[in-house]
Each structure stands twice: as C-alpha cells, then as structure tokens.
Design an enzyme around this catalytic site. Structure first.
Site, PDB file in Angstrom:
ATOM      1  N   ASP A   1       6.689   1.153  -0.605  1.00 12.73           N
ATOM      2  CA  ASP A   1       5.227   1.025  -0.660  1.00 12.73           C
ATOM      3  C   ASP A   1       4.615   0.906   0.740  1.00 12.73           C
ATOM      4  O   ASP A   1       3.897  -0.044   1.050  1.00 12.73           O
ATOM      5  CB  ASP A   1       4.815  -0.191  -1.493  1.00 12.73           C
ATOM      6  CG  ASP A   1       5.437  -0.217  -2.865  1.00 12.73           C
ATOM      7  OD1 ASP A   1       5.486   0.834  -3.508  1.00 12.73           O
ATOM      8  OD2 ASP A   1       5.875  -1.300  -3.302  1.00 12.73           O
TER       9      ASP A   1
ATOM     10  N   GLU B   1       0.581   3.874 -11.564  1.00 13.86           N
ATOM     11  CA  GLU B   1       0.325   2.728 -10.692  1.00 13.86           C
ATOM     12  C   GLU B   1       0.004   3.197  -9.283  1.00 13.86           C
ATOM     13  O   GLU B   1      -0.052   4.390  -9.003  1.00 13.86           O
ATOM     14  CB  GLU B   1       1.537   1.786 -10.677  1.00 13.86           C
ATOM     15  CG  GLU B   1       2.837   2.454 -10.260  1.00 13.86           C
ATOM     16  CD  GLU B   1       4.059   1.596 -10.563  1.00 13.86           C
ATOM     17  OE1 GLU B   1       3.903   0.460 -11.058  1.00 13.86           O
ATOM     18  OE2 GLU B   1       5.185   2.067 -10.309  1.00 13.86           O
TER      19      GLU B   1
ATOM     20  N   ASN C   1      -2.945  -4.936 -14.912  1.00 12.28           N
ATOM     21  CA  ASN C   1      -2.122  -5.696 -13.980  1.00 12.28           C
ATOM     22  C   ASN C   1      -2.711  -5.668 -12.574  1.00 12.28           C
ATOM     23  O   ASN C   1      -2.978  -4.598 -12.026  1.00 12.28           O
ATOM     24  CB  ASN C   1      -0.703  -5.110 -13.966  1.00 12.28           C
ATOM     25  CG  ASN C   1       0.333  -6.086 -13.472  1.00 12.28           C
ATOM     26  OD1 ASN C   1       0.047  -7.256 -13.247  1.00 12.28           O
ATOM     27  ND2 ASN C   1       1.551  -5.610 -13.300  1.00 12.28           N
TER      28      ASN C   1
END
Length: 335
Positions: free
Chosen positions: A54, A223, A165
């Site tokens: 990430d 996501e 989330n």
C-alpha cells in the site's frame, strides 16, 4: 491537489526549471519503460528496499521522494532519483494510544501522504484483517520525514455492526477548495466524506457518507480508492478482488470517471461503479501478480501510478511498482 491535482502533489506544485530538471525527467522516464511486450506494462526499475504494501509517495520541496507504506508505525523510505529507495524509519516512533482499540498489534495500514497549507498531511487506517472495527487517523508534519509526525486522532470510524469499513483513506482537494476523503473496503463498498481544511477532520456542515463504488452481487472485494481530477473529469481508481495472498492474489486496479467528486463514477462502457463497474488499468501479468494498493502522484514527468504487486519469482514478496500514466483519449493508461 492544488488546481485540482492529486492529493499527492509535492509542495510548490509541479513547476521546476533548468537543466537538472530535464536530466531527472529524462532519466526517470527511461527507468519506467517496460522491459518486455505485454498487454500491461511491467513496473519501472526500482532498487533497494522495495518490499512494500500500500505505498504512497510525494516529492518534497528539496527533490527527495518520501514513500510511506503499511506496517511498522507506517514504514518510511526515501529516494533521490525515484529509482533507489532506502528505509528511513517509521512515521511514528511511538504508537498513539487509541490504536490499541482497533488493532492489538498496533499495525497501521494504507497511509496517504499529501502537502497542503505549508505542511505534510497523512491519513491512515488502523484495523485488523477481516474486521470492520476500524478507524482512520490523521497526522501532520512540517518536513514529512520519519519520526516527525504529530497525530490528531480519529477522523472517521466504523464498528463490527457497520455495513462499510473505515480503512484505506485518500484525500482529494478540489479546485473549488473543498476537501474530500474517500475510503473503504468490501461490505457495501467505497465511501466518501467531506473534510474541513481547518481541522483535517470531517466537515461539520456535511456529515453525509457518500457511496461511490460497490459490488452488490458476487464478491464484495473492492477497496483502496484514489481520486484525482484530470481534464474536467474526476477519476476513481480502486483495487478489486483478493490481496495479501502472495502468488494467489487476484488484485487488479480499475477506474471510472464522473463529473462530480461524489459520483456517479462510470467505466468506459458506461457501467456505474456502484454496480460492479470499473475498467481495468493494471492486472496480473508474468511475474507481476495482483497489482493494487495504488496511489496516483503528479511529478515532473507526468502522473505516476504507485502500487504494490506480488513477485512470482520471489516467493510472492510484495514489492513496489511505479508506472507513468497517459491520459490520451480521456482514460488513464499505464506505460
């Protein structure tokens, strides 16, 4: 971000003059050329400490590249040429006390670094795998360097009963001065909230949680949003399918575009990203498996797609990928 550019715009914008700039641009562009023919380009050449997950990157005012990634207290790396990277510590030397309410291991995820108002900003997530008991944190630094970040606590959170989330944040600053934070994972998909520039927290005048991408049928696996504005359109990049499984990962990067930051985002075929739409920008090819966890950064030689992939020739180790982006024809193409 300035003038509706990416959240990862370096201080001072993209204007630098002189011979040194020309040499750097030529060298880094050459380093990003793919090394073999493929439906998708190989990542450009990077060396050194490149085992990351990430990644988010910015070019500081002194020309140094600052790269942050998941784990550690948000792992920090630096580079002078955007090719050779070395570890420089962590964003946080001591975990803020509130992290333990969301992660027993104090292991933050998916940082997002930007430069606004004379300081560096970082949004990041604290959670545990498969849980929606999650929170997005916010920190600032005058230099952006490891160990210099001051944490300001929670921006947005979710619980085990939430249908979305609070992870994988990305700040987008529009040309009209409004700040937006996209985030999210699985469940009911990707979300967006408005941010108050004076606090870095949610804007009191608009508490709406906007929905911007979802997979209502089949797998819920979407996501890691990233929003940028180019040529009058807002573009939403997101990571689809399964990450974090080494060579079994099926991650891929998709995109849609809209005429408003809150959507609706449509892909090349006109399919809404709220209905499983999204056009592929990058997916597995050869040894480069499951590219995702992406960010978009403006640099002297153009826009960069910064991401991780799993190396099929190194036991599935997650590694840094960097490619240039072309916007020819109104859609991003990695090269």
């Amino acid at each position: 971000m300035i003038h509706a550019k990416s959240a990862r715009t370096r201080p001072g914008g993209r204007v630098r003059r002189g011979r040194r700039l020309a040499v750097l641009a030529a060298a880094t562009a050459f380093a990003l050329l793919p090394t073999s023919a493929s439906a998708y380009p190989n990542p450009g050449r990077v060396t050194g400490d490149i085992v990351v997950h990430d990644p988010t990157m910015i070019r500081a005012s002194d020309g140094t590249y600052l790269l942050y990634s998941t784990h550690g207290g948000l792992e920090a790396r630096t580079s002078t040429d955007r090719i050779a990277f070395s570890r420089s510590g962590n964003a946080f030397n001591t975990p803020p006390s509130w992290w333990k309410n969301y992660s027993s291991s104090n292991d933050p995820w998916a940082p997002d670094i930007s430069y606004q108002g004379g300081k560096y900003l970082m949004y990041y997530a604290v959670s545990s795998f498969g849980s929606s008991n999650s929170a997005i944190g916010f920190a600032t630094s005058s230099s952006g360097k490891a160990g210099t970040w001051t944490d300001y606590g929670i921006v947005h959170s979710t619980t085990g009963s939430s249908n979305y989330n609070a992870i994988d944040p990305n700040l987008f600053v529009d040309g009209d001065g409004k700040w937006w934070l996209s985030f999210g994972s699985w469940w009911s998909g990707l979300k967006m909230i408005r941010i108050d520039p004076s606090t870095g927290k949610q804007y009191a005048g608009d508490k709406t949680v906007y929905s911007i991408a979802s997979r209502p049928t089949g797998t819920k696996a979407v996501e890691g949003p990233t929003v940028v504005k180019r040529n009058g359109y807002y573009y939403l990049f997101a990571s689809y399918d399964t990450c974090c499984a080494g060579t079994s990962s099926t991650y891929k990067i998709k995109v849609g575009r809209a005429t408003s930051p809150t959507g609706p985002y449509l892909d090349k075929n006109g399919v809404n990203m709220m209905n499983n739409g999204g056009s592929v920008v990058l997916e597995s090819h050869g040894r480069y498996i499951g590219p995702g966890g992406q960010s978009v950064m403006g640099d002297v030689d153009g826009d960069l797609l910064v991401y991780h992939y799993y190396d099929g020739q190194d036991n599935g180790a997650p590694k840094l990928g960097v490619n240039l982006l072309s916007w020819s024809g109104g859609w991003p193409t990695a090269y």
